[in-house]
Write a protein that holds these residues in place. Structure first.
Motif, short mmCIF file in Angstrom:
data_model
loop_
_atom_site.label_atom_id
_atom_site.label_comp_id
_atom_site.label_asym_id
_atom_site.label_seq_id
_atom_site.Cartn_x
_atom_site.Cartn_y
_atom_site.Cartn_z
N GLY A 96 20.23 30.55 62.06
CA GLY A 96 21.51 29.87 62.20
C GLY A 96 22.64 30.60 61.52
N GLU A 97 22.39 31.11 60.31
CA GLU A 97 23.49 31.71 59.55
C GLU A 97 23.68 33.19 59.82
N VAL A 98 22.60 33.92 60.04
CA VAL A 98 22.72 35.38 60.19
C VAL A 98 23.08 35.75 61.62
N ARG A 99 22.41 35.13 62.59
CA ARG A 99 22.66 35.52 63.98
C ARG A 99 23.36 34.45 64.80
N GLY A 100 23.59 33.28 64.21
CA GLY A 100 24.32 32.24 64.93
C GLY A 100 23.57 31.66 66.09
N SER A 101 22.26 31.47 65.93
CA SER A 101 21.46 30.91 67.01
C SER A 101 20.42 29.96 66.42
N ALA A 102 19.83 29.15 67.31
CA ALA A 102 18.75 28.25 66.90
C ALA A 102 17.53 28.55 67.77
N ASP A 103 16.48 29.08 67.17
CA ASP A 103 15.28 29.38 67.94
C ASP A 103 14.62 28.06 68.36
N PRO A 104 14.56 27.77 69.67
CA PRO A 104 14.05 26.46 70.12
C PRO A 104 12.61 26.20 69.71
N GLN A 105 11.76 27.23 69.76
CA GLN A 105 10.35 27.04 69.43
C GLN A 105 10.17 26.70 67.96
N VAL A 106 10.86 27.42 67.10
CA VAL A 106 10.76 27.15 65.67
C VAL A 106 11.34 25.78 65.35
N LEU A 107 12.48 25.45 65.95
CA LEU A 107 13.11 24.16 65.71
C LEU A 107 12.19 23.01 66.10
N ILE A 147 9.63 47.28 57.33
CA ILE A 147 9.34 46.17 58.25
C ILE A 147 9.72 44.84 57.62
N ASP A 148 9.28 44.66 56.37
CA ASP A 148 9.53 43.39 55.69
C ASP A 148 9.58 43.62 54.18
N PHE A 149 9.50 42.53 53.43
CA PHE A 149 9.54 42.62 51.98
C PHE A 149 8.23 42.11 51.38
N LEU A 157 18.96 36.31 54.49
CA LEU A 157 20.12 35.46 54.21
C LEU A 157 21.07 36.15 53.24
N GLY A 158 20.52 36.77 52.21
CA GLY A 158 21.38 37.45 51.24
C GLY A 158 22.02 38.70 51.79
N ILE A 159 21.22 39.55 52.41
CA ILE A 159 21.74 40.80 52.97
C ILE A 159 22.72 40.52 54.10
N GLY A 160 22.49 39.43 54.82
CA GLY A 160 23.38 39.06 55.92
C GLY A 160 24.79 38.74 55.47
N ARG A 161 25.00 38.50 54.18
CA ARG A 161 26.34 38.25 53.65
C ARG A 161 27.14 39.54 53.47
N LEU A 162 26.49 40.69 53.59
CA LEU A 162 27.13 41.97 53.30
C LEU A 162 27.66 42.62 54.57
N PRO A 163 28.61 43.53 54.43
CA PRO A 163 29.09 44.29 55.60
C PRO A 163 27.94 45.05 56.27
N THR A 164 28.08 45.29 57.56
CA THR A 164 26.99 45.89 58.33
C THR A 164 26.59 47.26 57.79
N GLY A 206 18.80 51.70 58.16
CA GLY A 206 19.38 51.73 59.50
C GLY A 206 19.35 50.41 60.22
N GLY A 207 18.56 49.46 59.72
CA GLY A 207 18.47 48.15 60.35
C GLY A 207 19.53 47.20 59.81
N THR A 208 19.48 45.96 60.30
CA THR A 208 20.42 44.93 59.86
C THR A 208 19.66 43.66 59.50
N ALA A 209 20.38 42.73 58.91
CA ALA A 209 19.78 41.44 58.59
C ALA A 209 19.32 40.73 59.86
N ASP A 210 20.01 40.95 60.96
CA ASP A 210 19.59 40.35 62.23
C ASP A 210 18.20 40.84 62.62
N ASP A 211 17.90 42.12 62.36
CA ASP A 211 16.57 42.64 62.64
C ASP A 211 15.51 41.94 61.79
#
Length: 411
Positions: A134-145, A55-57, A87-94, A103-108
């Motif tokens: 912003g860097e892993v999924r290319g989006s900006a969560d409006p609520q968090v922002l 689930i997490d780290f 952020l680190g894992i998101g730099r790697l190939p899927t 089986g999951g991804t950095a996006d998850d």
């Protein structure tokens, strides 16, 4: 601000894209350091796979004694460290991401962190979550922002690291959300807090009306950690690249110049600094512990960002810092532990908890550069802290972006 060497021109009004230039980082260092970085990258991928809960780290993995011998035991949960791992894992190939994350991804991971961040009390969690989005999924969560914006514009004091992370996050989503006002505000706040030698304190006041309420802070309000230098350096360098802010680039150069000027003779990045002084000789408040993550990840990450954003080149300092992990004179114990896929956290002193830092903070508060004689003899460096935190391995991957060797098998 101290005088710095002339800086190169910056790219104006362009959001940074580092997916390409990060691939050359290992090639930029000497052959021996490059070999060591590849070794560390493979270890980090295996280590994070072993730390992931599904689930997490955790907050940390600690070596504990059991009836059958020493084992690594996870302790706690950390949305901060999960975001950094993403952020680190998101730099790697899927396919490598799925290997690490069952089986999951950095996006998850980012999805999980954003869900936690929406109502989290920790501003650092909000900033890291937005940065990862912003860097892993290319989006900006409006609520968090919007919650991050509210806290950053409230006028309340902020931790320097939180402010720097918020600035990097604002830059990371700039082409997906209107964050220019936030970038200006956070940049100005960091620049206002930077000392004459280029260094930063641990926290940023809200202005002249701010008062230190905790008496424990009075004797050390001038002290900033290595993290308090590295993350603003990185944030200001990226800001300079994104919006063409030459003042931000000059400030980042000044910070880098100072921490490199006082780097240890065998590559150590020291722990605490006096943000008030112009003198390099008086800049270091306390040297130990030396943290492994500073050596293999945080310093390289920030100094490469500076170089790639048009700032000064400190590759020799990066190489020296990495090499310390393998050649450290303070202890004969290995820091890189391939059997357990970890890099042990730090080399500290034989001392009561943070005793030397406390003494040094008080003496330097009385007079910059004042050091009590005999501290190294009374409290010699040497003990290795046998724990490893996920963010350390996450930043390692993020800093170096293994690129062409990322697809090699870690089995």
């Amino acid at each position: 601000m101290t005088d710095t060497a002339p800086v190169s021109s910056v790219h104006r009004n362009r959001a940074p894209d580092r997916t390409g230039d990060r691939r050359s980082r290992i090639e930029a260092v000497d052959v021996e350091t490059a070999s060591r970085v590849r070794h560390l990258g493979a270890l980090a991928r295996r280590g994070l796979a072993g730390m992931y809960s599904g689930i997490d780290f955790p907050q940390t993995m600690r070596a504990v004694r059991t009836p059958s011998g020493t084992a690594l035991h996870p302790e706690g949960h950390s949305p901060r460290y999960t975001a950094i791992a993403a952020l680190g894992i998101g730099r790697l190939p899927t396919d490598i991401q799925r290997h690490i994350l069952r089986g999951g991804t950095a996006d998850d991971l980012v999805t999980s962190v954003l869900a936690t961040a929406h109502d989290h009390h920790d501003t650092g969690v909000l900033a890291l979550a937005l940065w990862a989005a912003g860097e892993v999924r290319g989006s900006a969560d409006p609520q968090v922002l919007e919650e991050l914006r509210r806290r950053c514009t409230s006028g309340e004091p902020m931790l320097t690291v939180d402010c720097a992370w918020a600035l990097t996050a604002a830059v990371s989503v700039r082409d997906r959300a209107d964050t220019d006002d936030l970038i200006v505000l956070l940049t100005e706040r960091l620049l206002a807090a930077q000392g004459p030698g280029g260094l930063f304190p641990h926290s940023l006041s809200s202005g002249p009306r701010h008062r230190i309420r905790d008496m424990k802070q009075i004797g050390r309000h001038h002290v900033g950690s290595f993290a308090d230098q590295v993350y603003p350096l990185q944030a200001l360098a990226r800001t300079a690249d994104a919006v063409g802010d030459t003042d931000a680039l000059e400030a980042a150069n000044a910070t880098a110049s100072r921490i490199c000027a006082v780097q240890g003779s065998t590559g150590q990045w020291w722990w605490h600094y006096d943000s008030r002084t112009r003198s390099a000789a008086r800049s270091v408040v306390e040297r130990y512990p030396v943290y492994s993550v500073h050596q293999h990840a945080m310093a390289p990450m920030a100094l490469f960002d500076l170089r790639e954003c048009g700032g000064d080149d400190h590759i020799a300092a990066v190489e020296s810092g990495v090499d310390w992990l393998f050649t450290h004179p303070e202890s004969s114990a290995d820091l890189v532990c391939d059997d357990r896929n970890v890099v042990w956290r730090k080399v500290g002193r034989r001392e009561p908890r943070k005793a030397v830092r406390s003494l040094s903070a008080v003496t330097t508060a009385a007079r910059p550069g004042l050091v009590l004689p005999g501290l190294d003899r009374a409290f010699p460096p040497g003990p290795v802290d046998n724990e490893c935190r996920p963010y350390e391995l996450g930043w390692l991957l993020y800093a170096w972006h293994p690129g062409s060797d990322a697809g090699e098998s870690d089995a």
